[in-house]
Design a protein around this motif. Structure first.
Motif, PDB file in Angstrom:
ATOM      1  N   PHE A  50       8.536  -6.256 -24.760  1.00  0.00           N
ATOM      2  CA  PHE A  50       7.676  -5.238 -23.956  1.00  0.00           C
ATOM      3  C   PHE A  50       7.413  -5.412 -22.379  1.00  0.00           C
ATOM      4  CE2 PHE A  50       3.345  -4.058 -22.032  1.00  0.00           C
ATOM      5  CZ  PHE A  50       3.442  -2.904 -22.084  1.00  0.00           C
ATOM      6  N   ILE A  51       7.389  -6.461 -22.118  1.00  0.00           N
ATOM      7  CA  ILE A  51       7.492  -6.787 -20.430  1.00  0.00           C
ATOM      8  C   ILE A  51       8.808  -6.550 -19.849  1.00  0.00           C
ATOM      9  CG2 ILE A  51       7.113  -8.581 -18.851  1.00  0.00           C
ATOM     10  CD1 ILE A  51       4.366  -7.408 -19.703  1.00  0.00           C
ATOM     11  N   ALA A  52       9.990  -7.053 -20.608  1.00  0.00           N
ATOM     12  CA  ALA A  52      11.359  -6.861 -20.182  1.00  0.00           C
ATOM     13  C   ALA A  52      11.387  -5.242 -19.951  1.00  0.00           C
ATOM     14  CB  ALA A  52      12.110  -7.412 -21.092  1.00  0.00           C
ATOM     15  N   ARG A  53      11.046  -4.593 -21.131  1.00  0.00           N
ATOM     16  CA  ARG A  53      11.234  -3.138 -20.817  1.00  0.00           C
ATOM     17  C   ARG A  53      10.408  -2.492 -19.392  1.00  0.00           C
ATOM     18  NH1 ARG A  53      10.519  -3.004 -26.426  1.00  0.00           N
ATOM     19  NH2 ARG A  53       8.328  -2.659 -26.410  1.00  0.00           N
ATOM     20  N   VAL A  54       9.238  -2.874 -19.303  1.00  0.00           N
ATOM     21  CA  VAL A  54       8.246  -2.628 -18.112  1.00  0.00           C
ATOM     22  C   VAL A  54       9.137  -2.798 -16.962  1.00  0.00           C
ATOM     23  CG1 VAL A  54       6.329  -2.939 -16.972  1.00  0.00           C
ATOM     24  CG2 VAL A  54       6.204  -2.747 -19.468  1.00  0.00           C
ATOM     25  N   ARG A  55       9.971  -3.943 -16.917  1.00  0.00           N
ATOM     26  CA  ARG A  55      10.485  -4.294 -15.603  1.00  0.00           C
ATOM     27  C   ARG A  55      11.881  -3.816 -15.665  1.00  0.00           C
ATOM     28  NH1 ARG A  55       7.558  -6.641 -11.708  1.00  0.00           N
ATOM     29  NH2 ARG A  55       6.021  -7.976 -12.282  1.00  0.00           N
ATOM     30  N   GLY A  56      12.098  -2.927 -16.620  1.00  0.00           N
ATOM     31  CA  GLY A  56      13.486  -2.370 -16.376  1.00  0.00           C
ATOM     32  C   GLY A  56      14.573  -3.083 -16.965  1.00  0.00           C
ATOM     33  N   LEU A  57      14.451  -3.830 -17.902  1.00  0.00           N
ATOM     34  CA  LEU A  57      15.636  -4.457 -18.436  1.00  0.00           C
ATOM     35  C   LEU A  57      15.857  -4.057 -19.915  1.00  0.00           C
ATOM     36  CD1 LEU A  57      14.576  -8.222 -17.513  1.00  0.00           C
ATOM     37  CD2 LEU A  57      16.384  -6.809 -16.490  1.00  0.00           C
ATOM     38  N   HIS A  58      16.842  -3.942 -20.279  1.00  0.00           N
ATOM     39  CA  HIS A  58      17.207  -3.417 -21.735  1.00  0.00           C
ATOM     40  C   HIS A  58      18.334  -4.074 -22.292  1.00  0.00           C
ATOM     41  CE1 HIS A  58      14.523  -0.013 -21.105  1.00  0.00           C
ATOM     42  NE2 HIS A  58      14.915   0.098 -19.650  1.00  0.00           N
ATOM     43  N   GLY A  59      18.376  -4.100 -23.596  1.00  0.00           N
ATOM     44  CA  GLY A  59      19.416  -4.491 -24.341  1.00  0.00           C
ATOM     45  C   GLY A  59      19.861  -6.275 -24.178  1.00  0.00           C
ATOM     46  N   VAL A 101       0.840  -1.296  -0.052  1.00  0.00           N
ATOM     47  CA  VAL A 101       0.107   0.024  -0.043  1.00  0.00           C
ATOM     48  C   VAL A 101       0.666   1.262  -0.145  1.00  0.00           C
ATOM     49  CG1 VAL A 101      -1.707   1.398   1.276  1.00  0.00           C
ATOM     50  CG2 VAL A 101      -1.856  -1.226   1.148  1.00  0.00           C
ATOM     51  N   SER A 102       1.930   1.148   0.980  1.00  0.00           N
ATOM     52  CA  SER A 102       2.729   2.478   0.830  1.00  0.00           C
ATOM     53  C   SER A 102       4.015   2.432   0.150  1.00  0.00           C
ATOM     54  CB  SER A 102       3.001   2.693   2.498  1.00  0.00           C
ATOM     55  OG  SER A 102       3.792   1.666   3.108  1.00  0.00           O
ATOM     56  N   ASP A 103       4.443   1.276  -0.067  1.00  0.00           N
ATOM     57  CA  ASP A 103       5.630   1.131  -1.154  1.00  0.00           C
ATOM     58  C   ASP A 103       5.372   0.159  -2.266  1.00  0.00           C
ATOM     59  OD1 ASP A 103       8.215   1.579  -1.747  1.00  0.00           O
ATOM     60  OD2 ASP A 103       8.995   0.324  -0.128  1.00  0.00           O
ATOM     61  N   THR A 104       4.409   0.566  -2.967  1.00  0.00           N
ATOM     62  CA  THR A 104       3.861  -0.380  -4.108  1.00  0.00           C
ATOM     63  C   THR A 104       4.786  -0.622  -5.012  1.00  0.00           C
ATOM     64  OG1 THR A 104       1.593   0.965  -3.688  1.00  0.00           O
ATOM     65  CG2 THR A 104       1.860  -0.480  -5.701  1.00  0.00           C
ATOM     66  N   ARG A 105       5.471   0.495  -5.693  1.00  0.00           N
ATOM     67  CA  ARG A 105       6.434   0.097  -6.690  1.00  0.00           C
ATOM     68  C   ARG A 105       7.590  -0.770  -6.256  1.00  0.00           C
ATOM     69  NH1 ARG A 105       8.180   1.763 -11.519  1.00  0.00           N
ATOM     70  NH2 ARG A 105      10.290   1.857 -11.965  1.00  0.00           N
ATOM     71  N   ALA A 106       8.033  -0.601  -5.016  1.00  0.00           N
ATOM     72  CA  ALA A 106       9.280  -1.568  -4.636  1.00  0.00           C
ATOM     73  C   ALA A 106       8.670  -2.923  -4.307  1.00  0.00           C
ATOM     74  CB  ALA A 106       9.782  -1.071  -3.502  1.00  0.00           C
ATOM     75  N   ALA A 107       7.403  -3.103  -3.860  1.00  0.00           N
ATOM     76  CA  ALA A 107       7.062  -4.324  -3.563  1.00  0.00           C
ATOM     77  C   ALA A 107       6.727  -5.088  -4.901  1.00  0.00           C
ATOM     78  CB  ALA A 107       5.610  -4.166  -2.997  1.00  0.00           C
ATOM     79  N   GLN A 108       5.965  -4.457  -5.846  1.00  0.00           N
ATOM     80  CA  GLN A 108       5.663  -5.060  -7.358  1.00  0.00           C
ATOM     81  C   GLN A 108       6.793  -5.266  -7.820  1.00  0.00           C
ATOM     82  OE1 GLN A 108       3.112  -2.022  -9.139  1.00  0.00           O
ATOM     83  NE2 GLN A 108       1.283  -2.918  -8.306  1.00  0.00           N
ATOM     84  N   MET A 109       8.037  -4.591  -7.735  1.00  0.00           N
ATOM     85  CA  MET A 109       9.238  -4.958  -8.490  1.00  0.00           C
ATOM     86  C   MET A 109       9.480  -6.335  -8.131  1.00  0.00           C
ATOM     87  SD  MET A 109      11.545  -1.568  -8.493  1.00  0.00           S
ATOM     88  CE  MET A 109      13.057  -2.228  -8.919  1.00  0.00           C
ATOM     89  N   ARG A 110       9.188  -6.959  -7.037  1.00  0.00           N
ATOM     90  CA  ARG A 110       9.579  -8.269  -6.695  1.00  0.00           C
ATOM     91  C   ARG A 110       8.658  -9.357  -6.814  1.00  0.00           C
ATOM     92  NH1 ARG A 110      11.895  -4.094  -4.105  1.00  0.00           N
ATOM     93  NH2 ARG A 110      14.223  -4.040  -3.445  1.00  0.00           N
ATOM     94  N   ILE A 111       7.661  -8.924  -7.515  1.00  0.00           N
ATOM     95  CA  ILE A 111       6.494  -9.971  -7.736  1.00  0.00           C
ATOM     96  C   ILE A 111       6.522 -10.360  -9.018  1.00  0.00           C
ATOM     97  CG2 ILE A 111       4.051 -10.322  -7.758  1.00  0.00           C
ATOM     98  CD1 ILE A 111       3.718  -8.069  -5.642  1.00  0.00           C
TER      99      ILE A 111
END
Length: 241
Positions: free
Chosen positions: A97-106, A66-76
């Motif tokens: 596309f999902i790789a880019r969403v998850r911050g993966l590149h190249g 709830v309070s730290d949503t992005r950090a939690a979702q990065m691990r799910i």
């Protein structure tokens, strides 16, 4: 790895999840069981941050959903009900596309995609539009996107729905292979699947926890020694209460 604390959700006058508390550790594969309408999918949507709870919270690797949503979702990694995807994309395009969403590149993105494809057996359909794939292959695309970023916590809603027996065997083998370093929750109606891959099972009914233990320990609560008999007894008792 995953803590659920007094999680609650109402839809009008209906209480879908009623103060549910649960913790799951690394290396556990938890079978999440309950009859239709028990609150399983609603719980999963709240744990992943897709749906806001009316009360309580969940923590993923210590991060509050709830309070730290992005950090939690990065691990799910999350496989939702129905395995939604963009039908006009191919599995290759969708996973890129999902790789880019998850911050993966190249190179890192390509390696993650190729590993997910290999683990889920998508090589033969990698460049076909998802909307033209069978239900089983669409399900595998959904599983591939869930594991692509190697998350610590996997939440899988009916992961083998629509798969043939060989495909089910492959997915169960994958779950067993990656389980030691992850926390995995599997919502399923297939009790055979719980006995095959889960180290622990919980049963909920009307949004409340009614049983928690190893599949063998729960099965031993029935005279027949069968998990499906325990499931029927507990959920029937709740319905009659």
């Amino acid at each position: 790895m995953l803590e659920i604390e007094n999680l609650t959700k109402h839809f009008g006058a209906v209480t879908a999840v009623a103060g549910l508390s649960l913790s799951v550790g690394q290396g556990e594969v938890l079978g999440f069981l309950g009859p239709n309408g028990a609150g399983k999918t609603t719980t999963m949507k709240m744990v992943t941050g897709f749906l806001a709870p009316d009360g309580g919270t969940a923590r993923i690797c210590g991060h509050d959903i709830v309070s730290d949503t992005r950090a939690a979702q990065m691990r799910i990694g999350y496989l939702p009900e129905g395995a939604p995807a963009y039908g006009e994309m191919t599995p290759r395009e969708f996973l890129n596309f999902i790789a880019r969403v998850r911050g993966l590149h190249g190179a890192a993105a390509g390696l993650a995609r190729d590993m997910a494809v290999a683990r889920t057996g998508l090589e033969a359909v990698i460049d076909r539009p998802i909307e033209n794939l069978s239900k089983g292959f669409r399900r595998r695309v959904g599983l591939a996107q869930a594991i692509l970023h190697d998350p610590e916590v996997l939440i899988l809603d009916e992961p083998t729905d629509g798969l043939d027996p060989n495909q089910k065997h492959a997915v169960r083998a994958l779950i067993r292979d990656i389980a030691a370093k992850k926390t995995i929750i599997i919502s399923t109606h297939v009790l055979e699947e719980v006995e095959a891959v889960c180290s622990r099972a919980v049963i909920i009914d009307r949004g409340r926890l009614v049983a928690d233990g190893t599949p063998a320990a729960l099965a031993a609560r029935a005279a027949s020694g069968k998990l499906d008999d325990v499931f029927r007894q507990l959920t029937s008792a709740e319905a009659a209460a």
